[in-house]
Design a protein around this motif. Sequence first.
Motif, short mmCIF file in Angstrom:
data_model
loop_
_atom_site.label_atom_id
_atom_site.label_comp_id
_atom_site.label_asym_id
_atom_site.label_seq_id
_atom_site.Cartn_x
_atom_site.Cartn_y
_atom_site.Cartn_z
N PRO A 82 0.81 -1.22 0.00
CA PRO A 82 0.00 0.00 0.00
C PRO A 82 0.84 1.27 0.00
CG PRO A 82 -0.10 -1.08 2.13
CD PRO A 82 0.67 -1.98 1.23
N GLY A 83 2.13 1.16 0.26
CA GLY A 83 3.01 2.33 0.22
C GLY A 83 2.98 3.16 1.50
N LEU A 84 3.79 4.19 1.53
CA LEU A 84 3.90 5.04 2.71
C LEU A 84 2.62 5.81 2.98
CD1 LEU A 84 7.47 6.56 2.23
CD2 LEU A 84 6.77 4.83 3.89
N GLU A 85 1.94 6.20 1.92
CA GLU A 85 0.70 6.97 2.08
C GLU A 85 -0.49 6.09 1.75
OE1 GLU A 85 1.18 10.80 0.15
OE2 GLU A 85 2.54 11.40 1.74
N ARG A 86 -0.55 4.95 2.45
CA ARG A 86 -1.56 3.94 2.19
C ARG A 86 -2.96 4.44 2.50
NH1 ARG A 86 -1.57 -1.18 5.84
NH2 ARG A 86 -3.78 -1.16 5.37
N LYS A 87 -3.92 3.86 1.79
CA LYS A 87 -5.33 4.14 2.05
C LYS A 87 -5.71 3.50 3.38
CE LYS A 87 -7.77 4.39 -2.36
NZ LYS A 87 -8.73 3.67 -3.20
N LEU A 88 -6.60 4.15 4.07
CA LEU A 88 -7.21 3.59 5.27
C LEU A 88 -8.59 3.12 4.84
CD1 LEU A 88 -6.08 6.42 7.69
CD2 LEU A 88 -5.02 4.19 7.37
N VAL A 89 -8.80 1.83 4.83
CA VAL A 89 -10.00 1.26 4.24
C VAL A 89 -10.95 0.71 5.30
CG1 VAL A 89 -10.87 -0.45 2.60
CG2 VAL A 89 -8.70 0.70 2.16
N LYS A 90 -10.37 -0.05 6.24
CA LYS A 90 -11.19 -0.71 7.26
C LYS A 90 -11.20 0.10 8.55
CE LYS A 90 -8.52 -4.24 6.62
NZ LYS A 90 -7.72 -4.97 5.79
N GLU A 91 -12.24 -0.09 9.33
CA GLU A 91 -12.32 0.60 10.63
C GLU A 91 -11.08 0.32 11.47
OE1 GLU A 91 -15.16 0.67 14.58
OE2 GLU A 91 -16.09 0.21 12.65
N SER A 92 -10.60 -0.91 11.42
CA SER A 92 -9.43 -1.29 12.23
C SER A 92 -8.16 -0.53 11.81
CB SER A 92 -9.20 -2.79 12.15
OG SER A 92 -8.96 -3.19 10.81
N ASP A 93 -8.10 -0.03 10.57
CA ASP A 93 -6.94 0.75 10.12
C ASP A 93 -6.74 2.00 10.97
OD1 ASP A 93 -6.49 -1.06 8.06
OD2 ASP A 93 -7.40 0.21 6.51
N TYR A 94 -7.85 2.62 11.37
CA TYR A 94 -7.77 3.87 12.13
C TYR A 94 -7.21 3.63 13.52
CZ TYR A 94 -10.53 5.68 8.30
OH TYR A 94 -10.97 6.04 7.05
N THR A 95 -7.43 2.44 14.07
CA THR A 95 -6.87 2.09 15.37
C THR A 95 -5.42 1.63 15.20
OG1 THR A 95 -9.06 1.42 16.10
CG2 THR A 95 -7.20 0.62 17.39
N ARG A 96 -5.18 0.82 14.18
CA ARG A 96 -3.83 0.29 13.93
C ARG A 96 -2.81 1.41 13.75
NH1 ARG A 96 -2.22 -3.29 8.62
NH2 ARG A 96 0.01 -3.28 8.95
N PHE A 97 -3.22 2.48 13.09
CA PHE A 97 -2.30 3.57 12.80
C PHE A 97 -2.51 4.77 13.74
CE2 PHE A 97 -2.47 1.07 8.87
CZ PHE A 97 -1.12 0.76 8.77
#
Length: 164
Positions: A82-97
């Motif tokens: 997904p690269g350095l500026e990856r998309k945040l797709v799933k709800e869990s992405d917002y917690t992970r990052f």
Amino acid sequence: MSIGVEWDRIRRLIQEVVESQGYELVDVEFKGAGNNSLLRIYIDKATGISHRDCELVSEQAGTVLDVEDLIPLAYTLEVSSPGLERKLVKESDYTRFDGKLARIQTRIPLNQQRVFRGRLQGVHDGKVRLELHQGSFLDIPLDVIREARLEFDWASEKSRPRSE
């Protein structure tokens, strides 16, 4: 796209292949039409993605897609990190990052604007909390987010100690 293509089934197949190899499926995109079509699969894992990881998933996913024959037109298959500026797709992405710099674009204006930049502070009650640069917080409902991406944090990277 709708040429009688079962995108949900294709996505599920791709997800099974990706996860069976120990990776996370970040996103699947299909662009173009006819012989210029591109099926792009984004994968990730905690330790990062190598070229070999992409080759492996490409071989496995390509074989499954060919056998199932669910896409009735010619396309190019590409597997990428997904690269350095990856998309945040799933709800869990917002917690992970959590704590990372992000740019969020909304479908509707919030406080007379649609683009917000700040540090992710997780998800609370279906809303992404973003710490804005002035130190204030904004809660953005997940269902109004059009696109969200991490942003490379140059200031943080410059201040990080180098190992040589």
